[in-house]
Design a protein around this motif. Structure first.
Motif: not given
Length: 375
Positions: A190-191, A226-227, A232-235, A260-261
């Protein structure tokens, strides 16, 4: 021309509902961080106090090492806390063992210190324990300089104290304000969408007015990066099942690719806008692009609301209409004599337009995936 530019700029700002406005304020670092930082600070305070009480109850000589471990490894989710804890435990183990060996073999001197720190940091990094490397060197230095008389005893105590601090941090994180990877992932998605919407809006504004707010855009880029790193780590945590969501309710991994796209597409738009000079062909098509930009911005904000609130259904009919109208007008313009415009100018314009269209299509795809996830 100035009046026209101001009119386009005002049109490019989407009308935001009170709910979306509240979400935007809550998702900014100032709006969002107060409660989250308060919860995190409280969890760290509780974990550090419990670690100290247990270590003192066991009459350990250096209970503050347990406190330090609990403070440092505490993170927003169980998975990230565990990851940091493992890295710290590995660093402590490597540093304590290496320090004890070098203290016994070479004694407590500058040569022993230099060699041990080099070996610990080099091999910890070589074995891909990057976050543990400096800690290993730090622990090794303490063993050599302050505890060379009984290095193995000191090394064992450091391991136990670190293990205690990590264990307490994990327990506190699980039972006090627990934040699972799935919930955190939705918050970050969301952020990111809110940051992307503002970046997108500033780029479109620059396309028609020539105003490029570089300081603000640079801050936005850093926030987005940064988000994306945090996501990536949360995925990875979600893939490992470190979430309280059932499989059918988890975020679809296609979102990782799509968001990301969209970020890459907006960067392409920015590059195209900055490369233009005195292009005039853009102005012919400005009403259609402006309307498409408005719907794209509204879609980003609607998706930001929906992904965090787990909204059950989200439709973007106005997006399809805007894309269809813009495409229809573009096909009409292709029939107009374009000999008065340079090939570079036309290429810049068509790159900009088709990239906007791609952003809209990907937002539609994200909405469809979200509806399937929340249904």
């Amino acid at each position: 021309m100035a009046k026209s530019s101001n009119r386009l700029r005002s049109k490019a700002r989407p009308v935001r509902s009170p709910i979306i406005s509240k979400l935007i304020r809550a998702a900014t670092p100032k709006g969002m961080s107060t409660i989250l930082l308060g919860k995190m600070a409280l969890k760290i305070a509780i974990a550090s106090a419990i670690s100290l009480i247990i270590a003192q109850g066991l009459q350990w000589e250096y209970p503050f090492y347990a406190v330090i471990a609990a403070i440092i490894v505490m993170s927003s989710t169980h998975g990230s806390t565990l990851k940091l804890g493992i890295q710290r435990l590995i660093g402590t183990t490597i540093g304590a063992i290496a320090g004890a060996i070098f203290a016994i073999a070479l004694g407590s001197n500058s040569l022993s210190l230099a060699l041990c720190v080099f070996v610990t940091i080099f091999f910890a990094s070589y074995w891909k324990f990057n976050e543990a490397a400096k800690l290993a060197g730090y622990i090794a230095a303490i063993v050599i300089l302050s505890h060379s008389q009984s290095p193995w005893i000191y090394a064992w105590h450091r391991y136990l104290e670190t293990f205690l601090g990590i264990s307490v941090a994990l327990l506190v994180n699980n039972f006090i304000f627990p934040a699972r990877a799935g919930t955190e992932l939705r918050r970050y998605l969301s952020q990111t969408l809110i940051y992307l919407e503002e970046f997108y809006r500033l780029v479109v504004d620059c396309a028609f007015t020539g105003n490029y707010d570089r300081p603000r855009i640079d801050v936005l880029k850093l926030n987005i990066i940064n988000s994306l790193v945090a996501e990536r780590d949360l995925w990875q945590e979600v893939r490992k099942g470190q979430t309280n969501e059932p499989i059918e309710k988890r975020m679809n991994e296609a979102w990782e690719f799509l968001i990301r796209r969209i970020w890459e597409h907006i960067l392409t738009m920015e590059h195209t806008v900055l490369a233009r000079q005195q292009d005039t062909f853009w102005q012919i098509f400005s009403p259609q692009i402006t309307q498409l930009a408005i719907e794209t911005q509204n879609a980003m904000l609607a998706l930001a609301t929906a992904v965090q609130s787990r909204q059950s259904h989200l439709a973007l009919p106005d997006m399809e209409v805007a894309i269809a109208n813009a495409t229809k007008e573009l096909n009409r313009l292709k029939e107009i004599q374009q000999a008065d415009y340079s090939m570079d100018e036309l290429l810049r314009f068509f790159t900009f337009f088709y990239t906007i269209e791609e952003v809209g299509r990907k937002l539609q795809r994200m909405a469809a995936i979200l509806n399937q996830t929340n249904s």
